[in-house]
Scaffold this active site. Sequence first.
Site, PDB file in Angstrom:
ATOM      1  N   ASP A   1     -30.439  42.156  20.831  1.00 20.07           N
ATOM      2  CA  ASP A   1     -30.119  40.908  21.521  1.00 20.07           C
ATOM      3  C   ASP A   1     -29.547  39.923  20.494  1.00 20.07           C
ATOM      4  O   ASP A   1     -29.903  39.968  19.315  1.00 20.07           O
ATOM      5  CB  ASP A   1     -31.396  40.342  22.146  1.00 20.07           C
ATOM      6  CG  ASP A   1     -31.129  39.094  22.966  1.00 20.07           C
ATOM      7  OD1 ASP A   1     -30.949  39.235  24.183  1.00 20.07           O
ATOM      8  OD2 ASP A   1     -31.087  37.986  22.391  1.00 20.07           O
TER       9      ASP A   1
ATOM     10  N   ASP B   1     -25.564  39.657  25.478  1.00 22.60           N
ATOM     11  CA  ASP B   1     -25.249  38.390  24.798  1.00 22.60           C
ATOM     12  C   ASP B   1     -24.612  38.484  23.407  1.00 22.60           C
ATOM     13  O   ASP B   1     -24.049  37.472  22.951  1.00 22.60           O
ATOM     14  CB  ASP B   1     -26.402  37.364  24.886  1.00 22.60           C
ATOM     15  CG  ASP B   1     -27.674  37.754  24.191  1.00 22.60           C
ATOM     16  OD1 ASP B   1     -27.711  38.822  23.587  1.00 22.60           O
ATOM     17  OD2 ASP B   1     -28.646  36.954  24.259  1.00 22.60           O
TER      18      ASP B   1
ATOM     19  N   HIS C   1     -38.960  36.645  23.546  1.00 20.09           N
ATOM     20  CA  HIS C   1     -39.365  35.349  22.972  1.00 20.09           C
ATOM     21  C   HIS C   1     -40.791  34.948  23.361  1.00 20.09           C
ATOM     22  O   HIS C   1     -41.321  33.990  22.815  1.00 20.09           O
ATOM     23  CB  HIS C   1     -38.406  34.240  23.423  1.00 20.09           C
ATOM     24  CG  HIS C   1     -36.986  34.453  22.991  1.00 20.09           C
ATOM     25  ND1 HIS C   1     -36.637  34.624  21.664  1.00 20.09           N
ATOM     26  CD2 HIS C   1     -35.826  34.528  23.705  1.00 20.09           C
ATOM     27  CE1 HIS C   1     -35.310  34.789  21.594  1.00 20.09           C
ATOM     28  NE2 HIS C   1     -34.803  34.751  22.809  1.00 20.09           N
TER      29      HIS C   1
ATOM     30  N   HIS D   1     -30.145  36.874  20.052  1.00 20.35           N
ATOM     31  CA  HIS D   1     -31.136  35.933  19.527  1.00 20.35           C
ATOM     32  C   HIS D   1     -32.246  36.678  18.793  1.00 20.35           C
ATOM     33  O   HIS D   1     -32.591  37.804  19.168  1.00 20.35           O
ATOM     34  CB  HIS D   1     -31.755  35.129  20.680  1.00 20.35           C
ATOM     35  CG  HIS D   1     -30.752  34.360  21.477  1.00 20.35           C
ATOM     36  ND1 HIS D   1     -30.152  34.882  22.605  1.00 20.35           N
ATOM     37  CD2 HIS D   1     -30.217  33.127  21.291  1.00 20.35           C
ATOM     38  CE1 HIS D   1     -29.290  33.984  23.094  1.00 20.35           C
ATOM     39  NE2 HIS D   1     -29.309  32.920  22.305  1.00 20.35           N
TER      40      HIS D   1
HETATM   41 ZN   LIG Z   1     -30.556  36.671  23.786  1.00 18.93          ZN
END
Ligand SMILES: [Zn+2]
Length: 387
Positions: free
Chosen positions: A199, A286, A162, A201
């Site tokens: 991941d 995750d 991120h 996200h």
């Molecule tokens: Zn994540």
Amino acid sequence: MSIAILYNPEIQNYDFGLGHAFRGDRFVSFFQAYQEVFGADGDFKVIRHEELAWDEDLRLLHTPDYINILKAASLADEEPDDLNWPFLGYANRSEWGPKVGPSRQSLSVYVSQDNLDPATGRLPAGIEKAARAVVKNSMLAVDTVQQGRAEKAVGIGGGLHHAKAGYGEGFCIYNDVVIAGRHARKAYGLERILILDTDAHAGNGTCEAFYDDPQVLYIDLHQAGIYPGTGAAEEIGSGAGKGFTVNVPLVSGTGDGDYERIFDEIIIPLAREFRPQLIIRYGGSDPHFADSLTSLGLTMAGFEMIGAKMRQLAGELCVGCCVDLLCSGYTPEILPRAWLSLIAGLSGKTIQWPQPLSEPVYQRAAETEAVIRQVKTILQPYWKCMA
Ligand SMILES: [Zn+2]
């Protein structure tokens, strides 16, 4: 040795503090579980080191302003005498100035609230150094594979996807993925790198960095509708990089079989047509159905399947070589098992767990079919295999 597991113990200080979802003890519990499962297996070798990324490395993505302010904010609570000033770019303690970090207001221009210690509202002391350790560890994973020191390299702590050039968010300070990819290009002259983000996200920082870059095929599977809110199927890159960003947004409950279909119908055909010289996959636990921050539907068998697909792709396209980076996961009991399941699949091993979990089977067949069709339609102009 076929699989190197790279780790700098400094990475344990990559910890946002009590009450935060990202704590450094994940690395301790991973290595405990690793020792029990693969500790005696001669195909693995844990390589511990103390190397940190230099400013020059960080500048492969990040702006000098960002690096300096993060450094100062993270140092503010440390004892100045303990610091290696020349390493940090200062002649000595006095050149650095008073023992205060940037104000909260100036720091907020550079980092999001979720990158601060919830108890103090400050950047945790020492986390900038730990983030440098993560970056260097991922660079060394690339070196290990490119220099033929191991067939596969697993970088523990990597995948901070991120972070952007001048902004840190989503528990990510420096984006080791982007820096490792650019390092691979700079140091080894690679022209085609496949980066796969599994991941839960969307990898907004990685996506942004390579958005107009046709030398990196970036494929991102993630849950739709959660943080950071990017990663729609229509986001496919720009300019010369159009078609080289592939976003596959998934509905909650997307399970093992759905992921496998996406590998077979999108990821593997694209990888074959792209012919990468290096494959980097990242993402931790995750997407597991029991993760506390997300609601995808993978089980341990699904993580092992992902590892096995990477093994297959690496064997077919990169003489067996690939880089794997692990850091995410927000349910402590799940995290070590999921990471180990990924490593097991990657290395062609099966783990006999002393206490197997009983896990429900999730499936979102119709929604998965729909997203595969959508992605193929959007990518058709750029890839023969998507016709
Ligand atoms: Zn994540």
